[in-house]
Enzyme design. Sequence first.
Site, PDB file in Angstrom:
ATOM      1  N   LYS A  21      10.244  79.173  23.522  1.00 43.92           N
ATOM      2  CA  LYS A  21       9.813  80.578  23.501  1.00 43.92           C
ATOM      3  C   LYS A  21      10.537  81.334  22.387  1.00 43.92           C
ATOM      4  O   LYS A  21       9.915  82.031  21.581  1.00 43.92           O
ATOM      5  CB  LYS A  21      10.119  81.222  24.855  1.00 43.92           C
ATOM      6  CG  LYS A  21       9.687  82.658  24.980  1.00 43.92           C
ATOM      7  CD  LYS A  21      10.174  83.213  26.320  1.00 43.92           C
ATOM      8  CE  LYS A  21       9.770  84.657  26.517  1.00 43.92           C
ATOM      9  NZ  LYS A  21       8.331  84.812  26.782  1.00 43.92           N
ATOM     10  N   ARG A 529       4.382  82.533  27.161  1.00 50.40           N
ATOM     11  CA  ARG A 529       4.591  83.324  28.375  1.00 50.40           C
ATOM     12  C   ARG A 529       4.923  82.387  29.534  1.00 50.40           C
ATOM     13  O   ARG A 529       4.129  81.527  29.902  1.00 50.40           O
ATOM     14  CB  ARG A 529       3.367  84.162  28.700  1.00 50.40           C
ATOM     15  CG  ARG A 529       3.636  85.079  29.872  1.00 50.40           C
ATOM     16  CD  ARG A 529       2.451  85.973  30.143  1.00 50.40           C
ATOM     17  NE  ARG A 529       2.554  86.488  31.490  1.00 50.40           N
ATOM     18  CZ  ARG A 529       3.106  87.656  31.803  1.00 50.40           C
ATOM     19  NH1 ARG A 529       3.591  88.433  30.862  1.00 50.40           N
ATOM     20  NH2 ARG A 529       3.162  88.048  33.056  1.00 50.40           N
ATOM     21  N   ASP A 613      -3.022  95.569  46.041  1.00 53.53           N
ATOM     22  CA  ASP A 613      -3.566  94.787  44.922  1.00 53.53           C
ATOM     23  C   ASP A 613      -3.709  93.322  45.303  1.00 53.53           C
ATOM     24  O   ASP A 613      -2.772  92.716  45.821  1.00 53.53           O
ATOM     25  CB  ASP A 613      -2.616  94.868  43.720  1.00 53.53           C
ATOM     26  CG  ASP A 613      -2.559  96.274  43.131  1.00 53.53           C
ATOM     27  OD1 ASP A 613      -3.584  96.961  43.158  1.00 53.53           O
ATOM     28  OD2 ASP A 613      -1.474  96.657  42.644  1.00 53.53           O
ATOM     29  N   HIS A 708      -6.720  95.888  27.884  1.00 49.94           N
ATOM     30  CA  HIS A 708      -6.165  94.744  27.163  1.00 49.94           C
ATOM     31  C   HIS A 708      -6.175  94.969  25.666  1.00 49.94           C
ATOM     32  O   HIS A 708      -5.702  94.156  24.908  1.00 49.94           O
ATOM     33  CB  HIS A 708      -6.954  93.480  27.515  1.00 49.94           C
ATOM     34  CG  HIS A 708      -7.009  93.272  28.997  1.00 49.94           C
ATOM     35  ND1 HIS A 708      -8.098  93.652  29.755  1.00 49.94           N
ATOM     36  CD2 HIS A 708      -6.094  92.792  29.859  1.00 49.94           C
ATOM     37  CE1 HIS A 708      -7.844  93.386  31.022  1.00 49.94           C
ATOM     38  NE2 HIS A 708      -6.635  92.871  31.114  1.00 49.94           N
TER      39      HIS A 708
HETATM   40  N1  GLN Z   1      -0.801  97.902  40.434  1.00 45.90           N
HETATM   41  C1  GLN Z   1      -0.594  96.911  39.438  1.00 45.90           C
HETATM   42  C2  GLN Z   1      -0.393  97.567  38.091  1.00 45.90           C
HETATM   43  O1  GLN Z   1      -1.012  98.526  37.827  1.00 45.90           O
HETATM   44  C3  GLN Z   1      -1.747  95.944  39.350  1.00 45.90           C
HETATM   45  C4  GLN Z   1      -1.533  94.886  38.302  1.00 45.90           C
HETATM   46  C5  GLN Z   1      -2.539  93.770  38.276  1.00 45.90           C
HETATM   47  O2  GLN Z   1      -3.565  93.854  38.890  1.00 45.90           O
HETATM   48  N2  GLN Z   1      -2.249  92.723  37.563  1.00 45.90           N
HETATM   49  O3  GLN Z   1       0.367  97.116  37.276  1.00 45.90           O
END
Ligand code: GLN
Length: 772
Positions: A21, A529, A613, A708
């Site tokens: 890395k 990563r 989540d 992204h």
């Molecule tokens: N609540 C998290 C965030 O906003 C959700 C991240 C995810 O879904 N990978 O970072």
Amino acid sequence: MTIIQTANLGFPRIGKRRELKAALESFWSGKADQASLLETAAGLRAQNWLRQKELGIDILPSNDFSLYDHLLDTAFMVGAIPEGHKAAGQSDLDTYFLMARGSGDERSACGHDYGTGVTALEMTKWFNTNYHVLVSELKPSQMFELTHNKPLADYLEAKALGHQTRPVLVGPVTFLSQAKPAIGGFNTLSLLPRLLPVYAEVLRTLRDAGADWVQIDEPVLARAPNGQVALALTEAYAHLAREVPGLNLLLTSYFDAHDANIELAFSLPVAGVHIDLTVRPDLLTRLPTLAGGKVVSLGVIDGRYIWKTDLTAVLDHLEPVVSRLDQVILAPSCSLLHVPIDLAQEEKLAADLKSWLAFAEQKLTELAVLKSALENGRDSVAEALAANAAAIAARKASPRIHNPAVAERVAALTPPMSERQSPFAERILKQRKRLNLPLYPTTTIGSFPQTAEVRAARLQNAKGQLSDADYTVFLKAETEKAIRWQEEIGLDALVHGEFERNDMVQYFAEQLEGYAFTQHGWVQSYGSRYVRPPVIFGDVSRPKPMTVDWAVYAQSLTDKVMKGMLTGPVTMLQWAFVRDDLPRSAVCRQIALAIRDEVLDLEAAGIRIIQIDEAAFREGLPIDPAAWQGYLDWAVECFRIASAGVADETQIHSHMCYSEFNDIIRAIAAMDADVISIETSRSNMELLEAFIDFKYPNEVGPGVYDIHSPRVPETDEMVRLLAKAGQRLKAEQIWVNPDCGLKTRGWAETKPALERLVAAAKAMRATHPVWV
Ligand code: GLN
Ligand code: ZN
């Protein structure tokens, strides 16, 4: 007398101290040149070969190393280099990294590319692991030629160091099956006749350089039997046997095994077959008949988990059968890419827990012990076997693993505990009344930019340079700023920003009983990563509230509704090394109960919206579609256990990033979250089709801002996306939010993007002014 050898199918590439890395990142940032990167890589390979040999491995892999990813290496080997990635005057390594990373510079936490300029190849999960491979996009006109003979280079490099190795290749059928058709309806397997000559050429060069065996990985064999794939495998191995006589191929399958595929593998003209006995121990007794003179490679040690193998049990299983075979290779079930390198580096793990674990190096030692026991009798390794048996027994009996209170709670789960009080149609009315949000309510997914200052403060706090009290003051100030700004731009449901969280799983795992953490247990997720999954070793419980203080603090700063943010049980499970002495479903139920407690505490503290989540919900699907329903049943149940305890008035949100929903829409509906946010902006709302076709009844937040990318979308674009969603979903069903959390973004993009997102929602409201 049976010939017994030990082999490894692949060793982790990253280096014990993540040397790869560091080398990659200094090369990418321009701090180090190509030569120094290649020198580090060669040093790691040399070390790995030597170490594996020292640990008693007879058959060493080569070409298992990769600077980024082995599927990318394969694409590069056969010249599948997309247009636009090969610029004049650019070095091969630059082309390689352009394919890996695009001309941007980051991928998000969800593993997506971003980007302006030349985009990176897409990534996808390598079967059901947490490793991501790069996906080649292939057109009907795709030609292949031997462009980079890395297998040969690595073989010769090892040979020069005095090691005879068994080169590893990703098989042609797996490579093509994994590729993405550039146009709909195109079957990438139809390119096989063009690809095979390149494989034959590589194999010939290896044979001519002195290789006697080559390992060809065809994990497509783990998928449900498929006629086209079977034909392709038959064609491929007939071609290679004909074109490259005098070379022994070991056809390798792992992760799952179906009878028909195993029978097919043994019927092909290859010299040996590797099977994953950890997933199908029952196959062993069939081997003397199946083998038919082929060498069998037995995956007897789990290559994906970090638990010590019960060596006595394996020997009891192997002994009666092995003596009936001519030649046996003992191996891990799959490449050790998926486990950390060396347990000996862990200085902080509790001694008992440590004695239950085995990382890559320890697993290789286990193989050497098994070989000796099979070859020279168990007495020859009596001490090692006794120590192993003692550790296995101690783990089984340990009070640290078993918490009777947890077991009782799980046993006492009843169906009503996973049922909301009223159906959605009734509770949503109560929620609307209580929350009083406008149509097209705006929100974000949780995190705000984790700026350099936020990360620096966390690091200083971890190092003891910033006191806990000062760190909290800092975090509170960041949180307040984020809240004020959300109020200012007019977002409707606010978040506190998650500045206190290092990672969405680790943050919770650190506060739960039953989880442990390693110092150096890194495994590659993709490229440079790496992740360090927490270890679930014992019954999981929540000793005290985890997020309530932060949520209450955040809510106290504003009159607007503040969402409480949690990570769901399936994701907590999926992104950890899970204990192997309980079914995953049972572990997940324990986590679900812990999250349920947190949900109820948040509700009691006055939090009106709670988001749970489940970013990893879809990736838990088993490889075999026939096993999907079983998984979905308990995964949905766990989400419901976690969420269903609240009153009708409390609104439950969930979030899933980059999921594809067609396959699982029924399960998503069964989760019965009041609102679910999903990633849809880049697919131009296509992902939403599943929701529309299914007539998904609850509310949906289709992402309208691709987080992204550093690109800030125009208000009009977001309006267009919302209008598209609005054509098919009811206006009152739609939330307005970004695709995912904003932690990888900077404030410079986040601010204008969210201002425009609010403007887009207002524009929508103007066209749909009244509640339907
Ligand atoms: N609540 C998290 C965030 O906003 C959700 C991240 C995810 O879904 N990978 O970072
Ligand atoms: Zn997400």
